[in-house]
Design a protein around this motif. Structure first.
Motif, PDB file in Angstrom:
ATOM      1  N   ALA A  46       7.191   7.786   0.373  1.00 17.86           N
ATOM      2  CA  ALA A  46       6.225   7.046   0.828  1.00 17.86           C
ATOM      3  C   ALA A  46       5.724   5.914  -0.167  1.00 17.86           C
ATOM      4  O   ALA A  46       5.467   4.757   0.156  1.00 17.86           O
ATOM      5  N   HIS A  49       8.397   3.305  -0.088  1.00 19.97           N
ATOM      6  CA  HIS A  49       8.070   2.282   0.838  1.00 19.97           C
ATOM      7  C   HIS A  49       6.791   1.594   0.546  1.00 19.97           C
ATOM      8  O   HIS A  49       6.944   0.095   0.692  1.00 19.97           O
ATOM      9  N   ASP A  50       5.685   1.885   0.277  1.00 20.17           N
ATOM     10  CA  ASP A  50       4.259   1.208   0.229  1.00 20.17           C
ATOM     11  C   ASP A  50       4.233   0.196  -0.865  1.00 20.17           C
ATOM     12  O   ASP A  50       3.690  -0.699  -0.909  1.00 20.17           O
TER      13      ASP A  50
END
Length: 152
Positions: A46, A49-50
């Protein structure tokens, strides 16, 4: 007083309940052995990705939109976005074999040669972009036929 929630049909509710049950079962099975490792992997994915990937492909998309010109060409970006996304997804899934990082493990586990994954990925990427270019050309040709001739 409160608006009634839209629940959907009984079949939709049953399918939703089944999907939640399946997800709960998979979560319990996945977290049974190494819950800390799985949790770290999910949080790391996460964050990657972010904090890294989202800004990169947002900048690439913004450059694409500016490169094609904003006036009347914004819908043409789909013809680049879709093959790029599919190619990136294939690269993500097959990256260990495309990069050759697990060639020895792959050969010992399957008895097959890992050679050719890079070539196949490049070929699939070329076909995706070529097909997308053909679809765009067909769309532009049809739009040009529909336009009335310009008056002088």
């Amino acid at each position: 007083m409160f608006p009634r929630p839209a629940l959907g049909s009984p079949l939709q509710l049953l399918l939703l309940a089944c999907s939640f049950a399946l997800a709960a079962y998979a979560g319990v099975r996945l977290l049974a052995d190494d819950w800390l490792g799985v949790a770290l992997w999910v949080v790391g994915a996460a964050l990657l990705h972010d904090l890294v990937l989202l800004p990169l492909y947002s900048l690439a998309d913004r450059a694409l939109v500016r490169g094609l010109g904003a006036a009347g060409r914004r819908e043409s970006t789909t013809y680049v976005r879709v093959p790029a996304a599919l190619s990136a997804l294939l690269l993500l899934v097959w990256f260990p074999l495309i990069s050759g990082a697990v060639a020895g493990h792959y050969r010992s586990a399957t008895g097959l040669s890992p050679d050719g994954y890079l070539t196949r990925w490049l070929l699939i990427t070329a076909v995706l972009f070529g097909g997308s270019a053909l679809l765009l050309a067909r769309r532009l040709r049809r739009a040009a036929k529909r336009r009335p001739p310009a008056a002088h």
